[in-house]
Design a protein around this motif. Structure first.
Motif, PDB file in Angstrom:
ATOM      1  N   ALA A   1      55.150  45.872  44.946  1.00  0.00           N
ATOM      2  CA  ALA A   1      54.315  47.000  44.520  1.00  0.00           C
ATOM      3  C   ALA A   1      53.495  47.516  45.692  1.00  0.00           C
ATOM      4  O   ALA A   1      52.289  47.735  45.589  1.00  0.00           O
ATOM      5  CB  ALA A   1      53.422  46.580  43.352  1.00  0.00           C
ATOM      6  N   VAL A   2      54.189  47.675  46.838  1.00  0.00           N
ATOM      7  CA  VAL A   2      53.566  48.250  48.030  1.00  0.00           C
ATOM      8  C   VAL A   2      54.213  49.605  48.298  1.00  0.00           C
ATOM      9  O   VAL A   2      55.240  49.942  47.697  1.00  0.00           O
ATOM     10  CB  VAL A   2      53.779  47.334  49.268  1.00  0.00           C
ATOM     11  N   ARG A   3      53.636  50.382  49.211  1.00  0.00           N
ATOM     12  CA  ARG A   3      54.292  51.635  49.588  1.00  0.00           C
ATOM     13  C   ARG A   3      55.659  51.305  50.182  1.00  0.00           C
ATOM     14  O   ARG A   3      55.840  50.277  50.830  1.00  0.00           O
ATOM     15  CB  ARG A   3      53.421  52.404  50.589  1.00  0.00           C
TER      16      ARG A   3
ATOM     17  N   GLY B   1      53.867  56.684  35.869  1.00  0.00           N
ATOM     18  CA  GLY B   1      52.632  56.674  36.642  1.00  0.00           C
ATOM     19  C   GLY B   1      51.841  55.414  36.318  1.00  0.00           C
ATOM     20  O   GLY B   1      51.962  54.855  35.215  1.00  0.00           O
ATOM     21  N   ALA B   2      51.038  54.957  37.276  1.00  0.00           N
ATOM     22  CA  ALA B   2      50.319  53.693  37.099  1.00  0.00           C
ATOM     23  C   ALA B   2      49.417  53.711  35.865  1.00  0.00           C
ATOM     24  O   ALA B   2      49.305  52.700  35.164  1.00  0.00           O
ATOM     25  CB  ALA B   2      49.499  53.392  38.356  1.00  0.00           C
ATOM     26  N   ALA B   3      48.795  54.860  35.584  1.00  0.00           N
ATOM     27  CA  ALA B   3      47.871  54.918  34.442  1.00  0.00           C
ATOM     28  C   ALA B   3      48.620  54.698  33.123  1.00  0.00           C
ATOM     29  O   ALA B   3      48.073  54.091  32.189  1.00  0.00           O
ATOM     30  CB  ALA B   3      47.157  56.272  34.415  1.00  0.00           C
TER      31      ALA B   3
ATOM     32  N   GLY C   1      51.076  43.577  46.520  1.00  0.00           N
ATOM     33  CA  GLY C   1      50.446  44.891  46.430  1.00  0.00           C
ATOM     34  C   GLY C   1      49.549  44.877  45.203  1.00  0.00           C
ATOM     35  O   GLY C   1      50.002  44.545  44.101  1.00  0.00           O
ATOM     36  N   PHE C   2      48.272  45.187  45.428  1.00  0.00           N
ATOM     37  CA  PHE C   2      47.310  45.143  44.323  1.00  0.00           C
ATOM     38  C   PHE C   2      46.523  46.450  44.312  1.00  0.00           C
ATOM     39  O   PHE C   2      45.315  46.475  44.236  1.00  0.00           O
ATOM     40  CB  PHE C   2      46.415  43.913  44.514  1.00  0.00           C
ATOM     41  N   GLY C   3      47.300  47.539  44.438  1.00  0.00           N
ATOM     42  CA  GLY C   3      46.709  48.875  44.328  1.00  0.00           C
ATOM     43  C   GLY C   3      46.919  49.383  42.906  1.00  0.00           C
ATOM     44  O   GLY C   3      46.873  48.613  41.942  1.00  0.00           O
ATOM     45  N   ASN C   4      47.194  50.680  42.771  1.00  0.00           N
ATOM     46  CA  ASN C   4      47.342  51.276  41.436  1.00  0.00           C
ATOM     47  C   ASN C   4      48.413  50.573  40.614  1.00  0.00           C
ATOM     48  O   ASN C   4      48.185  50.183  39.462  1.00  0.00           O
ATOM     49  CB  ASN C   4      47.723  52.758  41.568  1.00  0.00           C
ATOM     50  N   ILE C   5      49.579  50.398  41.206  1.00  0.00           N
ATOM     51  CA  ILE C   5      50.700  49.901  40.401  1.00  0.00           C
ATOM     52  C   ILE C   5      50.627  48.367  40.276  1.00  0.00           C
ATOM     53  O   ILE C   5      50.956  47.811  39.228  1.00  0.00           O
ATOM     54  CB  ILE C   5      52.055  50.417  40.968  1.00  0.00           C
ATOM     55  N   GLY C   6      50.183  47.691  41.337  1.00  0.00           N
ATOM     56  CA  GLY C   6      50.026  46.234  41.255  1.00  0.00           C
ATOM     57  C   GLY C   6      49.029  45.855  40.168  1.00  0.00           C
ATOM     58  O   GLY C   6      49.254  44.910  39.396  1.00  0.00           O
TER      59      GLY C   6
ATOM     60  N   THR D   1      47.970  40.810  48.910  1.00  0.00           N
ATOM     61  CA  THR D   1      48.020  42.004  49.772  1.00  0.00           C
ATOM     62  C   THR D   1      48.060  41.483  51.213  1.00  0.00           C
ATOM     63  O   THR D   1      48.356  40.307  51.431  1.00  0.00           O
ATOM     64  CB  THR D   1      46.777  42.896  49.556  1.00  0.00           C
ATOM     65  N   THR D   2      47.726  42.344  52.165  1.00  0.00           N
ATOM     66  CA  THR D   2      47.637  41.864  53.550  1.00  0.00           C
ATOM     67  C   THR D   2      46.319  41.131  53.791  1.00  0.00           C
ATOM     68  O   THR D   2      46.122  40.542  54.847  1.00  0.00           O
ATOM     69  CB  THR D   2      47.705  43.046  54.547  1.00  0.00           C
ATOM     70  N   ARG D   3      45.398  41.200  52.833  1.00  0.00           N
ATOM     71  CA  ARG D   3      44.025  40.726  53.071  1.00  0.00           C
ATOM     72  C   ARG D   3      43.767  39.321  52.533  1.00  0.00           C
ATOM     73  O   ARG D   3      44.548  38.788  51.750  1.00  0.00           O
ATOM     74  CB  ARG D   3      43.034  41.698  52.420  1.00  0.00           C
ATOM     75  N   ASP D   4      42.624  38.793  52.929  1.00  0.00           N
ATOM     76  CA  ASP D   4      42.150  37.505  52.418  1.00  0.00           C
ATOM     77  C   ASP D   4      41.990  37.626  50.897  1.00  0.00           C
ATOM     78  O   ASP D   4      41.329  38.560  50.423  1.00  0.00           O
ATOM     79  CB  ASP D   4      40.789  37.220  53.083  1.00  0.00           C
TER      80      ASP D   4
END
Ligand SMILES: NC(=O)c1ccc[n+]([C@@H]2O[C@H](COP(=O)([O-])OP(=O)(O)OC[C@H]3O[C@@H](n4cnc5c(N)ncnc54)[C@H](OP(=O)(O)O)[C@@H]3O)[C@@H](O)[C@H]2O)c1
Length: 199
Positions: free
Chosen positions: A65-67, A126-128, A7-12, A30-33
């Motif tokens: 770090a995914v939902r 919180g991620a911030a 997971g490479f969003g806010n928290i990742g 993540t799920t992506r390339d």
């Protein structure tokens, strides 16, 4: 010891910044390339290594770090997780407790990652806030850790210290761990408490 953040969003990204700050190598997936988030990883630092999910889960310590709802999909990346430690950074806020069989969310996740040790942690801010330097006015920002595996808690505590945080151990997932787990539409009592430890 090798590390990955799934997971490479806010928290990742917040976690990746902590690794980059200390020059510690960590894979991100993540799920992506991985090419699709390579520039975002490079912007954080040279020790942040984009990988496919299949490659990233080879790490010894895997931050989840995914939902919360995506955790079972990540678990399918390996048939057995023996010898690995999952750091459960998810918050199951809004998930009806009956969908978890009434268990703490971390126990539900532990069942999906068959054979792994699981430590609940790094999820209460919180991620911030988590993304900031944990060195605060001469003190260290606190992260809470809970697990039914004392050795795994020790290892993640050591890593937290290397990253500059102050780990506080809360005990088992069903005991102190409940303080940092969301249940239905309510938050554990320690969630969002931004504490700093001074010597
Ligand atoms: N945001 C916060 O302040 C905060 C604080 C504490 C804890 N948390 C918890 O941290 C977790 C992540 O939150 P977030 O705000 O970072 O979410 P987010 O910004 O939506 O990021 C989620 C990441 O997970 C990836 N992902 C989704 N499904 C996946 C799968 N099956 N395999 C691998 N990667 C997958 C997504 O990438 P792709 O969709 O591109 O694959 C994305 O990079 C949640 O459980 C949340 O409750 C969040």
């Amino acid at each position: 010891m090798s590390y990955a953040i799934i997971g490479f969003g806010n928290i990742g990204k917040a976690l990746a910044k902590a690794f980059a700050r200390r020059g510690i190598e960590v894979s991100v997936a993540t799920t992506r390339d991985p090419k699709s988030f390579a520039s975002a990883a490079a912007a954080i630092g040279p020790t942040i290594i984009p990988k496919t999910l299949a490659e990233a889960v080879k790490a010894d310590i895997v931050f989840l770090a995914v939902r919360f709802e995506a955790a079972p999909d990540v678990a399918k990346a390996l048939s057995k997780w023996d010898g690995k430690t999952i750091v459960d950074v998810t918050n199951a806020y809004g998930v009806p407790p009956e969908e978890l069989g009434g268990q703490p969310s971390s126990k539900f996740i532990a069942q999906a990652f068959s054979g792994a040790s699981l430590v609940k942690g790094f999820n209460h801010l919180g991620a911030a806030t988590l993304a900031q330097d944990p060195s605060v006015q001469g003190g260290r920002r606190v992260v809470f850790l809970a697990s039914d595996d004392d050795a795994a808690t020790g290892a993640i505590g050591t890593l937290a210290e290397k990253l500059g945080f102050e780990p506080i151990k809360l005990g088992g997932l069903s005991e102190g761990g409940l303080l940092v787990q969301a249940r239905g539409n309510s938050w554990g009592q320690l969630i969002f408490k931004d504490l700093v430890k001074f010597d």
